[in-house]
Design an enzyme around this catalytic site. Structure first.
Site, mmCIF file in Angstrom:
data_model
loop_
_atom_site.group_PDB
_atom_site.id
_atom_site.type_symbol
_atom_site.label_atom_id
_atom_site.label_comp_id
_atom_site.label_asym_id
_atom_site.label_seq_id
_atom_site.Cartn_x
_atom_site.Cartn_y
_atom_site.Cartn_z
ATOM 1 N N TYR A 144 89.016 72.248 122.620
ATOM 2 C CA TYR A 144 89.852 72.716 121.520
ATOM 3 C C TYR A 144 89.305 74.051 121.047
ATOM 4 O O TYR A 144 88.106 74.188 120.806
ATOM 5 C CB TYR A 144 89.816 71.684 120.380
ATOM 6 C CG TYR A 144 90.615 72.061 119.163
ATOM 7 C CD1 TYR A 144 92.011 71.992 119.168
ATOM 8 C CD2 TYR A 144 89.983 72.490 117.988
ATOM 9 C CE1 TYR A 144 92.747 72.331 118.038
ATOM 10 C CE2 TYR A 144 90.718 72.829 116.857
ATOM 11 C CZ TYR A 144 92.086 72.746 116.891
ATOM 12 O OH TYR A 144 92.819 73.073 115.767
ATOM 13 N N ASP A 239 83.087 79.548 123.719
ATOM 14 C CA ASP A 239 83.493 79.215 122.360
ATOM 15 C C ASP A 239 82.349 78.428 121.716
ATOM 16 O O ASP A 239 82.188 77.229 121.953
ATOM 17 C CB ASP A 239 84.794 78.398 122.397
ATOM 18 C CG ASP A 239 85.237 77.988 121.004
ATOM 19 O OD1 ASP A 239 84.484 78.238 120.037
ATOM 20 O OD2 ASP A 239 86.333 77.414 120.878
ATOM 21 N N LYS A 267 81.953 78.248 111.663
ATOM 22 C CA LYS A 267 81.214 77.146 111.046
ATOM 23 C C LYS A 267 79.855 77.561 110.455
ATOM 24 O O LYS A 267 79.802 78.089 109.367
ATOM 25 C CB LYS A 267 81.087 75.996 112.035
ATOM 26 C CG LYS A 267 82.490 75.500 112.480
ATOM 27 C CD LYS A 267 82.475 74.134 113.070
ATOM 28 C CE LYS A 267 83.794 73.729 113.688
ATOM 29 N NZ LYS A 267 84.695 72.985 112.822
HETATM 30 N N1 HOZ Z 1 89.815 70.452 113.893
HETATM 31 C C1 HOZ Z 1 88.555 70.374 113.249
HETATM 32 C C2 HOZ Z 1 87.753 69.254 113.840
HETATM 33 N N2 HOZ Z 1 87.464 69.415 115.227
HETATM 34 C C3 HOZ Z 1 88.673 70.309 111.739
HETATM 35 C C4 HOZ Z 1 89.288 69.078 111.187
HETATM 36 C C5 HOZ Z 1 89.466 69.119 109.674
HETATM 37 O O1 HOZ Z 1 88.920 69.970 108.983
HETATM 38 O O2 HOZ Z 1 90.189 68.288 109.178
#
Ligand code: HOZ
Length: 428
Positions: A144, A239, A267
């Site tokens: 992802y 990434d 992050k």
């Molecule tokens: N998509 C992120 C987790 N892999 C963030 C999810 C979130 O902040 O709800």
């Protein structure tokens, strides 16, 4: 455990916010329950609006490697906020964070700050396409890279949770340019290059995959990607939004000693405030406007608050034996967790890389997307519910990872082990 107030707030949120949340996974759909509304975080704990306390293994999905409300980070944010939150003009703090990143990651000679990991990966791909004059990209099943159009194909995280192979709204013409390979399978990558040898601008990969649960790169996989991309004149993008500054003061690339052409970060480098960044060799990065012709911009990019929080965090990570201490907590928890899992029927497995781990409800070794899918997510949902009852907050989806912070201590480890053991017993 009482959760009336969270239930009430979720009902109210659903009136005004799609699905009641601003990011899908946190809606708890994958674990079939009601999301908890969090009021406060301190150290390794979060507290919901009903007054329940949890040991937090989500840590805001990775940024909070220092735990919640670290005093030095809070102080840096407060001091910066007192002087103005955003200028839309350059500020000195941007240089400080950029310099720290460039000094920590040799492959990053220049870095552009943005506001999220999605912006970072999206911009890195545009740059790779401009630099190579090619259109296709290769990504991996279950990886992802945020929610930009060209990444929402066989993606991990919320898409995997929801079982959506490609999101509606992604034009077919865009999807055509995204080729999908299998993680840890160099042959699948080689085949794509053989089919389109002069069309692939970049291969983008999470060097440690953290959005289909935790899946580790097997020996030779990342090295092979470096070799194939070089051979075909394509760029390699690591990434490192999750892995950057997670395992050492730098990227996972520092550990495996591989230099990608472009690196994306987010992050941890924002210390808990919204941030992203992409960087690489000068000759590539200098194609970005205003130096070059590849356009990318942002009103809040490099804002002093995020820069201050990020710089304060990185200063702490750079000091003394930060990563050794974190590793020793992680090892203590995970080695004992493994023993707990072994006591439960052989239908469980665990993947771990230093302070990241995932528990899967399958006896199979999890090494790629198909093996991830063998995990029994229904069982994970029940396990998750039991953990919450015991005051332990794991990600509300099988397809995410658990994050350990430097605020987690021996008492947290002990309580977590007992709670996991009890939760697994209740499942039988
Ligand atoms: N998509 C992120 C987790 N892999 C963030 C999810 C979130 O902040 O709800």
């Amino acid at each position: 455990m009482r959760t009336e107030r969270s239930i009430e707030l979720f009902a109210r949120a659903r009136e005004y916010i799609p699905g009641g949340v601003n990011s899908p996974v946190r809606a708890f759909k994958a674990v079939g329950s009601n999301p908890l509304f969090i009021k406060e975080g301190q150290g390794s704990k979060i507290y919901d609006v009903d007054g329940n306390e949890y040991i937090d293994y989500v840590c805001s999905w990775g940024p909070l490697i220092l735990g919640h409300s670290h005093p030095q980070v809070v102080q840096a944010i407060c001091e910066a906020a007192g002087k103005g939150s955003s200028f839309g003009a350059p500020c000195e703090q941007e240089i400080e964070l950029a310099q720290m990143i460039c000094e920590a990651i040799p492959a990053v000679e220049k870095v552009r700050m943005v506001n999220s990991g999605t912006e970072a990966t999206m911009s890195a791909v545009r740059l790779a396409r401009a630099f190579t004059g090619r259109n296709h990209i290769v990504k991996f099943e279950g990886c992802y890279h945020g929610h930009a159009d060209h990444f929402l194909i066989q993606a991990g995280s919320g898409l995997l949770t929801a079982g959506v192979p490609t999101s509606p709204g992604v034009p077919e013409a865009f999807a055509r340019h995204t080729l999908v390979a299998r993680y840890n399978d160099l042959d699948s990558v080689q085949k794509l290059f053989e089919q389109a040898p002069a069309d692939i601008a970049a291969v983008i990969v999470e060097p440690v995959a953290g959005n289909m649960g935790l899946v580790l790169p097997e020996p030779g996989f990342l090295e092979g990607l470096r070799q194939i991309t070089k051979e075909y004149g394509s760029l390699l993008i690591f990434d490192e939004v999750i892995s950057g500054f997670r395992f050492c003061f730098g990227g996972y690339q520092n550990i495996v000693n591989i230099e990608p052409d472009l690196t994306t970060l987010g992050k941890i480098i924002g210390g808990g405030l919204p941030v992203g960044a992409y960087g690489g060799k000068k000759e590539i990065m200098d194609r970005i406007a205003p130096e070059g012709d590849v356009y990318q911009a942002g009103t809040l990019s490099g804002n002093p608050l995020a820069m201050a929080a990020g710089t304060a965090s990185l200063r702490i990570l750079r000091e003394g034996k930060f990563y050794e201490v974190l590793e020793s907590t992680a090892a203590s928890l995970c080695e004992q967790l493994e023993q707990v899992l072994e006591g439960h029927d052989g239908i469980l497995s665990m993947n771990r890389m230093k302070s990241l781990f995932s528990i899967f409800f399958t006896g199979e070794k999890v090494r790629d997307y198909p093996t991830v899918l063998q995990s029994d997510s229904g069982k994970y949902a029940r396990f998750h519910q039991q953990l919450l009852q015991g005051g332990v907050y794991f990600p509300p989806s099988q397809f995410e990872v658990c994050f350990i912070s430097s605020a987690h201590d021996g008492q947290d480890v002990e309580k977590t082990l007992k709670t996991v053991d009890k939760a697994l017993q209740q499942l039988q």
